[in-house]
Design an enzyme around this catalytic site. Structure first.
Site, PDB file in Angstrom:
ATOM      1  N   HIS A  33      47.741 118.613  21.199  1.00 57.90           N
ATOM      2  CA  HIS A  33      47.447 117.190  20.990  1.00 57.90           C
ATOM      3  C   HIS A  33      48.758 116.438  21.171  1.00 57.90           C
ATOM      4  O   HIS A  33      49.453 116.104  20.209  1.00 57.90           O
ATOM      5  CB  HIS A  33      46.853 116.960  19.594  1.00 57.90           C
ATOM      6  CG  HIS A  33      45.644 117.798  19.345  1.00 57.90           C
ATOM      7  ND1 HIS A  33      45.319 118.343  18.123  1.00 57.90           N
ATOM      8  CD2 HIS A  33      44.669 118.221  20.203  1.00 57.90           C
ATOM      9  CE1 HIS A  33      44.203 119.045  18.235  1.00 57.90           C
ATOM     10  NE2 HIS A  33      43.789 118.993  19.491  1.00 57.90           N
TER      11      HIS A  33
HETATM   12  C1  LIG Z   1      42.874 124.806  25.111  1.00 54.66           C
HETATM   13  C2  LIG Z   1      42.824 123.334  24.774  1.00 54.66           C
HETATM   14  C3  LIG Z   1      41.827 122.852  23.932  1.00 54.66           C
HETATM   15  C4  LIG Z   1      41.782 121.498  23.590  1.00 54.66           C
HETATM   16  N1  LIG Z   1      40.774 121.045  22.782  1.00 54.66           N
HETATM   17  C5  LIG Z   1      40.751 119.754  22.404  1.00 54.66           C
HETATM   18  C6  LIG Z   1      39.714 119.269  21.547  1.00 54.66           C
HETATM   19  O1  LIG Z   1      38.804 119.989  21.140  1.00 54.66           O
HETATM   20  N2  LIG Z   1      39.747 117.955  21.189  1.00 54.66           N
HETATM   21  C7  LIG Z   1      40.740 117.118  21.591  1.00 54.66           C
HETATM   22  O2  LIG Z   1      40.736 115.959  21.181  1.00 54.66           O
HETATM   23  N3  LIG Z   1      41.699 117.548  22.448  1.00 54.66           N
HETATM   24  C8  LIG Z   1      41.734 118.833  22.857  1.00 54.66           C
HETATM   25  N4  LIG Z   1      42.707 119.265  23.721  1.00 54.66           N
HETATM   26  C9  LIG Z   1      43.672 118.274  24.255  1.00 54.66           C
HETATM   27  C10 LIG Z   1      43.102 117.521  25.461  1.00 54.66           C
HETATM   28  O3  LIG Z   1      42.744 118.408  26.475  1.00 54.66           O
HETATM   29  C11 LIG Z   1      44.144 116.513  25.956  1.00 54.66           C
HETATM   30  O4  LIG Z   1      44.488 115.654  24.888  1.00 54.66           O
HETATM   31  C12 LIG Z   1      43.627 115.645  27.106  1.00 54.66           C
HETATM   32  O5  LIG Z   1      43.209 116.430  28.186  1.00 54.66           O
HETATM   33  C13 LIG Z   1      44.714 114.681  27.571  1.00 54.66           C
HETATM   34  O6  LIG Z   1      44.171 113.876  28.573  1.00 54.66           O
HETATM   35  P1  LIG Z   1      45.091 113.132  29.642  1.00 54.66           P
HETATM   36  O7  LIG Z   1      44.188 112.400  30.550  1.00 54.66           O
HETATM   37  O8  LIG Z   1      46.135 112.358  28.920  1.00 54.66           O
HETATM   38  O9  LIG Z   1      45.890 114.294  30.380  1.00 54.66           O
HETATM   39  P2  LIG Z   1      45.378 115.489  31.298  1.00 54.66           P
HETATM   40  O10 LIG Z   1      43.977 115.811  31.016  1.00 54.66           O
HETATM   41  O11 LIG Z   1      46.389 116.559  31.163  1.00 54.66           O
HETATM   42  O12 LIG Z   1      45.434 114.871  32.769  1.00 54.66           O
HETATM   43  C14 LIG Z   1      46.652 114.443  33.344  1.00 54.66           C
HETATM   44  C15 LIG Z   1      46.560 114.613  34.853  1.00 54.66           C
HETATM   45  O13 LIG Z   1      47.748 114.039  35.408  1.00 54.66           O
HETATM   46  C16 LIG Z   1      48.129 114.791  36.544  1.00 54.66           C
HETATM   47  N5  LIG Z   1      49.565 114.588  36.773  1.00 54.66           N
HETATM   48  C17 LIG Z   1      50.587 115.009  36.008  1.00 54.66           C
HETATM   49  N6  LIG Z   1      51.768 114.643  36.578  1.00 54.66           N
HETATM   50  C18 LIG Z   1      51.471 113.988  37.729  1.00 54.66           C
HETATM   51  C19 LIG Z   1      52.259 113.388  38.762  1.00 54.66           C
HETATM   52  N7  LIG Z   1      53.584 113.376  38.714  1.00 54.66           N
HETATM   53  N8  LIG Z   1      51.603 112.851  39.820  1.00 54.66           N
HETATM   54  C20 LIG Z   1      50.260 112.855  39.889  1.00 54.66           C
HETATM   55  N9  LIG Z   1      49.471 113.404  38.928  1.00 54.66           N
HETATM   56  C21 LIG Z   1      50.060 113.966  37.865  1.00 54.66           C
HETATM   57  C22 LIG Z   1      47.784 116.225  36.165  1.00 54.66           C
HETATM   58  O14 LIG Z   1      47.596 116.998  37.328  1.00 54.66           O
HETATM   59  C23 LIG Z   1      46.523 116.070  35.317  1.00 54.66           C
HETATM   60  O15 LIG Z   1      45.350 116.314  36.058  1.00 54.66           O
HETATM   61  C24 LIG Z   1      42.764 120.606  24.096  1.00 54.66           C
HETATM   62  C25 LIG Z   1      43.754 121.084  24.959  1.00 54.66           C
HETATM   63  C26 LIG Z   1      43.802 122.441  25.289  1.00 54.66           C
HETATM   64  C27 LIG Z   1      44.884 122.924  26.190  1.00 54.66           C
END
Ligand SMILES: Cc1cc2nc3c(=O)[nH]c(=O)nc-3n(C[C@H](O)[C@H](O)[C@H](O)COP(=O)(O)OP(=O)(O)OC[C@H]3O[C@@H](n4cnc5c(N)ncnc54)[C@H](O)[C@@H]3O)c2cc1C
Ligand code: SF4
Length: 544
Positions: A478
């Site tokens: 998180h």
């Molecule tokens: C095993 C596991 C279980 C989880 N379970 C839960 C849960 O039950 N409940 C909960 O609330 N949270 C959970 N989480 C956390 C949750 O997955 C994350 O909080 C969430 O995915 C974050 O979303 P985001 O859109 O910020 O980032 P992400 O989903 O990580 O997406 C970011 C994207 O940005 C792209 N990116 C990165 N850098 C660049 C760049 N320089 N140029 C272009 N693209 C880029 C990446 O490729 C990625 O696809 C879990 C995480 C894990 C690992």
């Protein structure tokens, strides 16, 4: 690609849940969006096959990253073996080994979908308890966006049940909770006389057919992949945005940011897998590259006008890195509990999410982990040298009696918990790896003393044997704090709309904006904040 016009009203970096929800919201308003993601597109069936084919050891110890292939131009963290993509240092390095996925849809491809709202006091920690920091917004400011995110994701919850402490709702959850499996039911009954209220976790998975996705059939494969797509992942919102005209470019690694005289963002540049550079322009830019990669990109993109990094005049980019440091316990219960019926996280003890004790030590969340025990039971039974009928019986016994419980702790924002660019390690494109220094702090360590007692009390009530408790803190993925929100541009990176203080047309839509970690899974709050940022962009565009 060379002849394509790489321009749109809004460029969004990162097609995870935050970037995809923002893209969808903007596309619905008729705004043109270019959505860039560093990683490839995944095929669900292939990921399921990759997981099925993995060695038992990986399955038994929760290797949820390896089924998602790591591409050289966009490496993500893997732990079997550990690829050290994310370098972690400091007294609690074990507690910051975060899982992230790089690919269209992002890390929610392999999440558990627990979708909590934060409590009103989580937003005003400093003013209520005198510790940590306040958000620049209140719970009430975010309430409509929480609901919009719940509707988009399809969150089920315990409608009609009064859970204390409560996150007040104006509308019911879009779906009712799923019934507990046997394990969650028995766990709830056993801990109740001890004074623990074990209540349903709101979950981003379908308790009935919803939004073209099928009903969850409770087969417990949620991490690393829901084979039937009953669980929400960011990919669904990305695909919907695409259907409305959003252009998605995969394998596009953004590495530099151009600014003008007024410090507005004018362009970003990305590498394709052959390290060819491409320039994209827009009126407004959103970085939604998760809590690790967003501060990394901002630091990487330092330019003449912004020598400490983009959006970093406060020197707060990459600081205040937070999560929920965990302690895990496993044991064999006296009676069969049969973990694994239903989804992986169905219930949680909520008694200690809030209270005056937060001025002294962390709030905590205690949970029963409903992940099926058979892989681990099989590994253990084999290690005992058993064969034939005895092996079979031992696997069955351990699969029925195995229990995992955990405590997750609230951390405080600490500027010394800091992400920087590695000076020694680079990826295939020559981009430095992220490096984090992490110390959970006394606030957590104090709470952990009683957390261990809670875990022992529960294990004893279940007649636990072979009790094992992690002696160190574990990560929970998180990822919060690295682009922290506040009203004062001198000590924060974004305002309450996630607009960078330093750049009028740049929004940082990640958990990094969260000013206090609370106790529960953070992604629903990230999603709500991203939708709020999209609202600000819509307003800007209307007035332009
Ligand atoms: C095993 C596991 C279980 C989880 N379970 C839960 C849960 O039950 N409940 C909960 O609330 N949270 C959970 N989480 C956390 C949750 O997955 C994350 O909080 C969430 O995915 C974050 O979303 P985001 O859109 O910020 O980032 P992400 O989903 O990580 O997406 C970011 C994207 O940005 C792209 N990116 C990165 N850098 C660049 C760049 N320089 N140029 C272009 N693209 C880029 C990446 O490729 C990625 O696809 C879990 C995480 C894990 C690992
Ligand atoms: S329990 Fe099965 S169907 Fe339900 S969300 Fe998890 S993997 Fe998908």
């Amino acid at each position: 690609m060379a002849n394509e016009k790489l321009s749109a009203d809004v460029v969004i970096v990162g097609a995870g849940i935050c970037g995809s929800l923002a893209a969808l919201e903007l596309a619905r308003a008729g705004i043109s969006v270019l959505l860039l993601d560093a990683g490839p597109r995944y095929d669900r069936a292939q990921i399921v096959e990759n997981w099925r084919g993995m060695p038992p050891h990986n399955k038994a110890f929760y290797d949820y990253a390896t089924p998602y292939p790591v591409v050289p131009w966009a490496p993500h963290t893997t732990f079997f073996p550990e690829n050290n993509y994310l370098i972690v240092k400091g007294p609690d390095a074990t507690a910051y080994k975060q899982g992230i996925i790089k690919g269209v849809g992002g890390t929610t491809w392999h999440w558990a979908a627990s979708s909590w709202r934060y409590l009103p006091n989580d937003f005003r920690l400093k003013s209520t308890y005198g510790v940590g920091r306040d958000y620049a917004i209140t719970y009430d400011d975010l309430e409509p966006y929480y609901y919009a995110a719940e509707v988009e994701m399809g969150v089920n919850g315990p409608n009609g049940m009064d859970i204390v402490p409560s996150a007040p709702r104006k509308n019911p959850w879009p779906m009712d909770s799923m019934p507990y499996g046997y394990g969650d039911r028995r766990f709830t009954e056993i801990v109740k006389p001890l004074g623990y209220d074990n209540t349903p976790v709101p979950q981003g998975r379908n308790s009935r057919p919803y939004d073209t996705r099928p009903q969850c059939c409770g087969n417990n494969n949620c991490m690393p992949i829901c084979p039937i797509g009953a669980m929400y992942h960011g990919i669904y919102s990305a695909q919907k945005a695409e259907a409305l005209g959003t252009k998605i470019i995969e394998n596009a690694v953004v590495y530099s940011i151009e600014t003008d005289d007024k410090n507005r963002i004018v362009a970003m540049n990305y590498y394709d897998p052959d390290k060819q550079s491409h320039r994209v322009t827009a009126k407004t830019f959103v970085i939604a590259a998760n809590g690790i990669e967003t501060p990394k990109l901002l630091l990487l993109a330092a330019n003449d006008k912004n020598p400490n990094g983009i959006a970093n005049s406060s020197d707060q980019v990459g600081r205040n890195m937070m999560d929920h440091p965990g302690i895990g316990m496993s044991f064999q219960s006296a009676e069969p509990i049969w973990a694994g019926g239903g989804s992986v996280q169905m219930s949680s003890i909520t008694n200690f999410r809030d209270g005056p004790f937060r001025s002294e030590h962390s709030a905590i969340q205690i949970g029963y982990n409903n992940t099926a025990q058979n892989s681990r039971a099989g590994m253990k039974a084999l290690s005992m040298g058993l064969v034939g009928k005895k092996l079979d019986e031992e696997i069955r016994r351990r699969a029925a009696h195995g229990v995992d419980i955990y405590v997750n702790h609230e951390t405080l924002a600490n500027p010394d918990n800091r992400l920087v660019l590695s000076k020694t390690q680079k990826d295939a494109l020559g981009i430095p790896h992220p490096e984090v220094t992490y110390d959970v702090g006394e606030y957590v360590r104090q709470a952990a003393v009683s957390s261990r007692e809670h875990l022992m009390t529960i294990a004893n009530a279940m007649g636990g044997t072979e009790i094992e408790m992690t002696p160190y803190f574990t990560p929970n993925n998180h990822i919060t704090g690295g682009t922290i929100m506040g009203n004062d541009p001198k000590d924060s990176v974004v305002d309450g709309w996630l607009r960078a203080h330093d750049h009028e047309n740049l929004f940082l839509a990640t958990g990094g904006a969260m000013a206090a970690a609370g106790t529960v899974n953070s992604t629903l709050t990230m999603a709500a904040l991203a939708l709020r940022a999209a609202d600000a962009i819509k307003r800007d565009m209307k007035h332009a």
